[in-house]
Design an enzyme around this catalytic site. Structure first.
Site, PDB file in Angstrom:
ATOM      1  CB  SER A 125      -0.844  -0.007   1.279  1.00 31.73           C
ATOM      2  OG  SER A 125      -1.435   1.250   1.509  1.00 31.73           O
ATOM      3  CE1 TYR A 143      -3.889  -1.813   5.489  1.00 32.49           C
ATOM      4  CE2 TYR A 143      -3.510   0.462   4.828  1.00 32.49           C
ATOM      5  CZ  TYR A 143      -3.772  -0.857   4.498  1.00 32.49           C
ATOM      6  OH  TYR A 143      -3.905  -1.219   3.181  1.00 32.49           O
TER       7      TYR A 143
END
Ligand code: 8X3
Length: 252
Positions: free
Chosen positions: A137, A150
């Site tokens: 990501s 995250y």
């Protein structure tokens, strides 16, 4: 006759995983769809087979190492592994984030990728031309407020990809990291906000054309079909309306 090359996709029940399975099937791979939700991957495999592709579904929790090892015994040779399973839980500041969320995100994103990669590496090597894709990501490359656990987990996946590439250089396996920015899928933000669809919708509010799962699958399909000697180390892909993790153009 050479056997059809096989591609394993984790987290193939929805979003980027499902779209990647479709793309790789269309590219001529026999796709093996894994996820915890059997009904979804079985339906997708049936749809792909009906369309003349080759697909099988295998229920798998990537955090269950014994199950992953058992799954891996089915493969003597494997062309492609797409480590897509993972996701976000919560968007709390570090000061108040729930350690249980952090632990779970580390388990699914990092340990899940580690489990499947370790278990399938012998088959990828045995193929003589293996490709490992790690879906990280843009959260793997820089932080943002509320990114918390995250961002930490995705940085872990990024380091896993970089370290593995260093360690297996000289073997016939390449390691490709794909780092998407804002992608609107049916589940990512809803899962992050625990079913709060209003909060989830705000993530994309006023953004002209966030990426779709198909956009990301397209980049994965491109990266894995480059000639064997070409290694796309890291591919960062964002919508045009997003210039950084925190610089997003919104028309509100
Ligand atoms: C998804 C991108 O910005 O929500 O991996 O962290 S972001």
């Amino acid at each position: 006759m050479t056997a059809t090359p096989i591609a394993v996709v984790t987290g193939a029940s929805s979003g980027i995983g499902a779209a990647t399975a479709r793309t790789l099937a269309a590219e001529g791979f026999r796709v093996v769809l894994t996820a915890r939700r059997t009904d979804r991957i079985e339906a997708l495999a049936a749809e792909l087979n009906e369309a003349g592709h080759q697909a099988t579904a295998y229920a798998l929790d990537v955090t269950d190492r014994a199950a992953v090892d058992e799954f891996a015994t089915a493969f003597r040779s494997l062309a492609v592994l797409v480590n897509n399973a993972g996701g976000a839980l919560g968007a709390d500041p570090v000061a108040t984030g729930d350690p249980a969320d952090w632990r779970q995100m580390y388990e699914t994103n990092v340990i899940g990728t580690l489990n499947v990669t370790q278990a399938l590496l012998p088959a990828l090597t045995a193929s003589g031309d293996g490709t490992i894709v790690i879906l990280s990501s843009t959260a793997a490359l820089s932080s943002y407020e509320g990114g918390g656990g995250y961002v930490a987990a995705k940085h872990g996946e990024h380091v896993l990809a970089e370290t593995l590439r260093l360690e297996i250089v000289g073997t016939p396996v390449r390691v490709i990291e794909v780092a998407p920015g804002m992608v609107r899928t049916e589940e990512f933000a809803t899962t992050r906000f625990r079913g709060d669809t209003e909060k989830a919708a705000k993530v994309y509010a006023g953004v002209d054309a966030p990426l779709t799962a198909e956009d990301v699958a397209d980049t994965i399909g491109w990266a894995v079909t480059r000639p064997s000697h070409v290694n796309i180390d890291l591919l960062v892909v964002r919508p045009r309306a997003q210039a950084s993790n925190t610089k997003v153009h919104r028309t509100l």
